[in-house]
Design an enzyme around this catalytic site. Structure first.
Site: not given
Ligand code: NHR
Ligand code: GAR
Length: 216
Positions: A93, A109, A141, A145
């Site tokens: 985001l 996470h 934030t 993560d």
């Molecule tokens: N956004 C911000 N600004 N800060 C965080 O802490 C966020 C966030 C958005 C999502 C969840 C997250 C995790 O728990 C989360 C935390 C997706 C990616 C990623 O790289 C990284 C972390 C998390 C979720 N996504 C790719 C992208 O280009 C796409 C990957 C896919 O579609 O499979 O956005 O780890």
């Molecule tokens: C969970 O293990 C969560 O921690 C992880 O994806 C799974 C979602 O499961 N999140 C990430 O990896 C974010 N990058 P769910 O859809 O069954 O809740």
């Protein structure tokens, strides 16, 4: 009554755990909507079957992250959220989106942060040879993560664990800690002290499981 809006991308088992705990424990809250960036997210069916409003906003339709996030914010705001919950939401985001929901957006996470932010956490934990793995619920934030930690759940790595086995056992840990964190928020019990999250009155901000085979 606080309004919770949950963002998912897939299975939605954490969303389901929160929906069930909200009803079973009679939280002063309702899950007002479940929003997915993927139309085929399996979690949408569970939410709809519970009578919860669902919406889909596909990121593929937007050239820029800012444009997707602006549309997502409009959609989320249409459900008047007090709290936004990321539950397996897989899009990073933008700062604008994060700032709009500062102090009222949580994520789970799948690692013991600050270890292993980002993707492929289970593979990386195994590669690093850690003896404990876990999950972290944190305020979101702009730095991925890295937000203030609300609660962490830990479990041992076992001989023979592969990423899938770790992910499966860890999911049961997530289903304990994420509803707990959301309940604290809707009860108005979370405050920031510097970078630390304080729960009042206190409850353990950690959970440990070495017998969590069953619940995943
Ligand atoms: N956004 C911000 N600004 N800060 C965080 O802490 C966020 C966030 C958005 C999502 C969840 C997250 C995790 O728990 C989360 C935390 C997706 C990616 C990623 O790289 C990284 C972390 C998390 C979720 N996504 C790719 C992208 O280009 C796409 C990957 C896919 O579609 O499979 O956005 O780890
Ligand atoms: C969970 O293990 C969560 O921690 C992880 O994806 C799974 C979602 O499961 N999140 C990430 O990896 C974010 N990058 P769910 O859809 O069954 O809740």
């Amino acid at each position: 009554m606080k309004n919770i809006v949950i963002l998912i991308s897939g299975r939605g088992s954490n969303m389901e755990a929160i929906v069930r705990a909200c009803a079973a424990e009679r939280w002063p809250a309702r899950v007002a909507a479940v929003v997915s960036n993927r139309p085929d997210a399996p979690g949408l069916a569970f939410a709809a079957a519970q009578g919860i409003a669902t919406a889909v906003l596909e990121h593929g339709g937007f050239a820029e992250r800012e444009a997707f996030d602006a549309a997502l914010a409009d959609l989320v705001d249409s459900f008047s959220p007090d709290l936004v919950v990321l539950a397996g939401f897989m899009r990073v985001l933008t700062t604008g989106f994060v700032e709009r929901y500062a102090g009222r957006m949580l994520n789970v996470h799948p690692s013991l942060l600050p270890s292993f932010p980002g993707l492929r956490t289970h593979e990386r934990a195994l590669e690093a040879g850690v003896a404990l793995h876990g999950a972290t619920v944190h305020f979101v934030t702009a730095q991925l993560d890295h937000g203030p930690i609300v609660v962490q759940g830990a479990m041992p790595v076992r001989p023979g664990d592969d990423p899938a086995a770790l992910a499966r056992r860890l999911l049961a840990v997530e289903h304990v800690i994420y509803p707990r964190a959301v309940r604290w928020f809707v009860e108005g019990r979370l405050a920031l002290s510097g970078l630390r999250v304080v729960v009042t009155p206190p409850e353990p901000q950690w959970y440990f499981s070495d017998t969590n085979e069953a619940a995943a």
